[in-house]
Design a protein around this motif. Sequence first.
Motif, PDB file in Angstrom:
ATOM      1  N   ARG A 116       0.777  -1.139   0.096  1.00 50.80           N
ATOM      2  CA  ARG A 116      -0.028   0.165   0.063  1.00 50.80           C
ATOM      3  C   ARG A 116       0.824   1.065   0.072  1.00 50.80           C
ATOM      4  NH1 ARG A 116      -3.824  -3.478   2.856  1.00 50.80           N
ATOM      5  NH2 ARG A 116      -5.675  -3.366   1.684  1.00 50.80           N
ATOM      6  N   GLU A 117       1.900   1.236   0.639  1.00 48.83           N
ATOM      7  CA  GLU A 117       3.010   2.355   0.599  1.00 48.83           C
ATOM      8  C   GLU A 117       3.465   2.457  -0.818  1.00 48.83           C
ATOM      9  OE1 GLU A 117       5.736   1.424   3.683  1.00 48.83           O
ATOM     10  OE2 GLU A 117       4.439   2.234   5.226  1.00 48.83           O
ATOM     11  N   LYS A 118       3.738   1.498  -1.516  1.00 48.38           N
ATOM     12  CA  LYS A 118       4.354   1.660  -2.906  1.00 48.38           C
ATOM     13  C   LYS A 118       3.059   2.170  -3.698  1.00 48.38           C
ATOM     14  CE  LYS A 118       7.629  -1.962  -2.571  1.00 48.38           C
ATOM     15  NZ  LYS A 118       8.072  -3.534  -2.900  1.00 48.38           N
ATOM     16  N   ILE A 119       1.923   1.597  -3.511  1.00 43.01           N
ATOM     17  CA  ILE A 119       0.633   1.981  -4.264  1.00 43.01           C
ATOM     18  C   ILE A 119       0.695   3.642  -3.978  1.00 43.01           C
ATOM     19  CG2 ILE A 119      -1.830   2.115  -4.568  1.00 43.01           C
ATOM     20  CD1 ILE A 119      -1.600  -0.780  -3.909  1.00 43.01           C
ATOM     21  N   HIS A 120       0.801   3.966  -2.858  1.00 44.48           N
ATOM     22  CA  HIS A 120       0.652   5.646  -2.579  1.00 44.48           C
ATOM     23  C   HIS A 120       1.860   6.305  -3.579  1.00 44.48           C
ATOM     24  CE1 HIS A 120       1.744   9.084  -0.102  1.00 44.48           C
ATOM     25  NE2 HIS A 120       0.778   9.187  -0.239  1.00 44.48           N
ATOM     26  N   ASP A 121       3.105   5.908  -3.384  1.00 43.00           N
ATOM     27  CA  ASP A 121       4.051   6.540  -3.863  1.00 43.00           C
ATOM     28  C   ASP A 121       3.838   6.495  -5.343  1.00 43.00           C
ATOM     29  OD1 ASP A 121       5.029   6.822  -1.325  1.00 43.00           O
ATOM     30  OD2 ASP A 121       6.504   5.461  -1.398  1.00 43.00           O
ATOM     31  N   LEU A 122       3.556   5.338  -5.973  1.00 35.09           N
ATOM     32  CA  LEU A 122       3.751   5.557  -7.386  1.00 35.09           C
ATOM     33  C   LEU A 122       2.565   6.207  -8.210  1.00 35.09           C
ATOM     34  CD1 LEU A 122       4.416   1.604  -8.004  1.00 35.09           C
ATOM     35  CD2 LEU A 122       6.029   3.602  -8.549  1.00 35.09           C
ATOM     36  N   ALA A 123       1.349   5.837  -7.546  1.00 37.76           N
ATOM     37  CA  ALA A 123      -0.049   6.739  -7.731  1.00 37.76           C
ATOM     38  C   ALA A 123       0.530   8.278  -7.511  1.00 37.76           C
ATOM     39  CB  ALA A 123      -0.918   6.413  -6.969  1.00 37.76           C
ATOM     40  N   ARG A 124       1.231   8.777  -6.726  1.00 42.21           N
ATOM     41  CA  ARG A 124       1.459  10.120  -6.293  1.00 42.21           C
ATOM     42  C   ARG A 124       2.354  10.715  -7.498  1.00 42.21           C
ATOM     43  NH1 ARG A 124       3.587  12.489  -0.648  1.00 42.21           N
ATOM     44  NH2 ARG A 124       3.214  14.504  -1.022  1.00 42.21           N
ATOM     45  N   TYR A 157      -5.695   8.873  -1.066  1.00 42.44           N
ATOM     46  CA  TYR A 157      -5.453   7.514  -0.641  1.00 42.44           C
ATOM     47  C   TYR A 157      -3.961   7.749   0.226  1.00 42.44           C
ATOM     48  CZ  TYR A 157      -3.866   2.784  -0.852  1.00 42.44           C
ATOM     49  OH  TYR A 157      -3.459   1.344  -0.673  1.00 42.44           O
ATOM     50  N   LEU A 158      -4.352   7.170   1.519  1.00 46.83           N
ATOM     51  CA  LEU A 158      -3.187   7.124   2.663  1.00 46.83           C
ATOM     52  C   LEU A 158      -3.030   5.725   2.874  1.00 46.83           C
ATOM     53  CD1 LEU A 158      -4.376  10.016   4.754  1.00 46.83           C
ATOM     54  CD2 LEU A 158      -2.684  10.062   3.015  1.00 46.83           C
ATOM     55  N   PRO A 159      -1.790   5.278   2.816  1.00 43.76           N
ATOM     56  CA  PRO A 159      -1.662   3.602   3.220  1.00 43.76           C
ATOM     57  C   PRO A 159      -1.997   3.058   4.291  1.00 43.76           C
ATOM     58  CG  PRO A 159       0.808   5.171   2.911  1.00 43.76           C
ATOM     59  CD  PRO A 159      -0.633   5.759   2.700  1.00 43.76           C
ATOM     60  N   TYR A 160      -1.790   4.014   5.461  1.00 43.69           N
ATOM     61  CA  TYR A 160      -1.935   3.569   6.637  1.00 43.69           C
ATOM     62  C   TYR A 160      -3.546   3.456   7.103  1.00 43.69           C
ATOM     63  CZ  TYR A 160       2.863   2.905   8.562  1.00 43.69           C
ATOM     64  OH  TYR A 160       3.977   2.616   8.608  1.00 43.69           O
ATOM     65  N   THR A 161      -4.080   4.558   6.425  1.00 45.18           N
ATOM     66  CA  THR A 161      -5.533   4.500   6.543  1.00 45.18           C
ATOM     67  C   THR A 161      -6.361   3.445   5.899  1.00 45.18           C
ATOM     68  OG1 THR A 161      -5.323   6.765   6.964  1.00 45.18           O
ATOM     69  CG2 THR A 161      -7.578   6.080   6.292  1.00 45.18           C
ATOM     70  N   ALA A 162      -5.570   3.299   4.609  1.00 45.33           N
ATOM     71  CA  ALA A 162      -6.052   2.183   3.688  1.00 45.33           C
ATOM     72  C   ALA A 162      -6.003   1.010   4.297  1.00 45.33           C
ATOM     73  CB  ALA A 162      -5.413   2.196   2.443  1.00 45.33           C
ATOM     74  N   HIS A 163      -5.173   0.466   4.985  1.00 39.57           N
ATOM     75  CA  HIS A 163      -4.631  -0.835   5.768  1.00 39.57           C
ATOM     76  C   HIS A 163      -5.547  -0.970   6.752  1.00 39.57           C
ATOM     77  CE1 HIS A 163      -1.889  -4.132   6.110  1.00 39.57           C
ATOM     78  NE2 HIS A 163      -1.901  -4.052   7.451  1.00 39.57           N
ATOM     79  N   ARG A 164      -6.018   0.265   7.693  1.00 35.29           N
ATOM     80  CA  ARG A 164      -7.114  -0.019   8.732  1.00 35.29           C
ATOM     81  C   ARG A 164      -8.111  -0.196   8.184  1.00 35.29           C
ATOM     82  NH1 ARG A 164      -4.153   4.509  10.812  1.00 35.29           N
ATOM     83  NH2 ARG A 164      -5.763   5.784  10.219  1.00 35.29           N
ATOM     84  N   MET A 165      -8.737   0.457   7.139  1.00 33.64           N
ATOM     85  CA  MET A 165     -10.182   0.295   6.555  1.00 33.64           C
ATOM     86  C   MET A 165     -10.311  -1.045   5.925  1.00 33.64           C
ATOM     87  SD  MET A 165     -10.252   3.936   4.399  1.00 33.64           S
ATOM     88  CE  MET A 165     -11.724   3.626   3.582  1.00 33.64           C
ATOM     89  N   ALA A 166      -9.044  -1.514   5.286  1.00 35.70           N
ATOM     90  CA  ALA A 166      -9.289  -3.001   4.707  1.00 35.70           C
ATOM     91  C   ALA A 166      -9.239  -3.873   5.785  1.00 35.70           C
ATOM     92  CB  ALA A 166      -8.029  -3.207   3.884  1.00 35.70           C
TER      93      ALA A 166
END
Length: 435
Positions: A116-124, A157-166
Motif C-alpha cells: 500500500r505504501e508503494k501504491i501511494h508513492d507510485l500513484a502520487r 489515498y493514505l497507506p496506513y488509513t487504507a490498511h486500517r479500512m481493509a
Amino acid sequence: MRVTCYKWAHQAGVFTGTDTRAKRAQFKALRAAGVPRGKAAKQVGVDQRSAQDWDKDIKQFTGGRIYPDGRIIRYRQSAILKTVRNPRQTYTRGTPFDVERLETPIDSRFLSLIEREKIHDLARSGQSMRSIGVVLGRSPSTISRELARNATNTLGYLPYTAHRMAAARRPRPRVRKLEGDSGLRAYVQTKLEQRWSPEQISHRLVKDFPEDRRLRVCTETIYQSIYVQGRGGLKREIATLMRRGRGVRKPRRDPAQRTKRFVDEMVSIADRPPEADDRAIPGHWEGDLIIGTKSRSAIATLVERSSRFVTLVHLDADHTAETVRDGLVKTVSELPQALRRSLTWDQGAEMSGHVSFRTATNMDVYFCDPGSPWQRGSNENTNGLLRQYFPKGTDLSRHDREELEVVAAELNARPRKTLNWETPAERLRALLEPQ
C-alpha cells in the motif's frame, strides 16, 4: 544527574537532540539519485532505523513520531528515560502499538502495508494503474479497487488509513445456519433427540428433501452447534443425547483390546464360506454380548452382515453358556429359513455350547482369531451404538424383552452410511424381495 537534567528539559519542551535537517536533505538527494538505502545511510552517517523513517517521510520529535498520514504516536514517558528500550514498540494514546506486527503480511492474497505504501508513492508520481500492477505483480483491477475503496474524501489515498479500512472490512459476520427458528433446525434437533448421529442427519437430508437445496447442512456444522460455545442454535442438553454423552469434544483413543477367553474346539473364521465375506447373500450374522455392571447382567446382540439388521436377545438371569445358547436358539428359530446361514462369534466362554446351538438351528458357527474384534466389525460397531441406550456400568437385567424390541426397531430405522444412507430395515426388505 545527567538523566535528571534531560528529564527536566524534556518536560519543559526544550530540544536537547542534534539537528539532522542537513543530513536528511543529503539523504533525500542520494535516494533520488538511485543510491540504495543502506549505502545512503552509511554516507550520511545515520542508523538504518532513521534512514527507514526518512524514506517513509516520518518525522521525529521529543517523545513521539509524526507519520505522513497525520498520525501522531507518543512514547511512554517511562520509555523515554530508559537507556535501553525496544525501538519497535510505540504507543498511541496509552495503548500498545506494535509496528512490526502491523507491517507483517497476513497472506499473499491480501495487500500488505508495504504494498500500500508503494501504491501511494507510485500513484502520487503519476504512474498508471497498469504500471503499478506490474511493479507489485498484481492485477490492474486490484489496484483500481484498492484506490477506489480505501481512499479518503479529503486527503485521498493514505497507506496506513487504507490498511486500517481493509482490516476493518475483512470480517464478514453472518447468521449461522442452525441459529433462529427454521425447518432445518427443527429437523436436526428432532433427529438428534431420536439419537441419530450428525453424519446420518446430514446425508439423510439429501434423501428426504432431494429438491430443496436450502435443507442442507454439513456434519461439522451440526457438531459445532452442539459443542462450540457461542456457535449454538441447538439446545445445550442435546449433547447428553449424543452417542458418547459428552458436552465437549474429546480426542480419539485406541479402543481397548478384548482378552482371550475361549479355549474349546471351534471352527475358525478362515473356514467361513466366501459368500459370507462379500455380504452379497443375507443370512450371515455376527454376535456378541454387551455386559452390565460387575458382569452380572448381559444382552446378546446379533447383526446381519448384508443389511446391518439388529436383533437383541433377552437373557433372563445370567449369561452362562446354557442361558446364551437357549436365548440364541429361541431368537434364531423365529427367523425365516433364508436368514439362517451362519453365525460368527468371538472366543468368549459364553459360546462354549456352539455345537448344541448348531444342531438345534442348523446354523454353522465360526469364531474370530484371538484378539481380533475387527473380524466382526459390524457387530462391534452396533455394540457401540447400543451403549447409547445401555450405558456401561448399568444393570442390564432391568430391561425387559419389549424394551429390547423397541431399541432394535429404532436402530433398524436409522440411516447408515455403509448402506448409502438407507436404513437396515429397508435394505433387508429389498434383499428378501423376489427379483
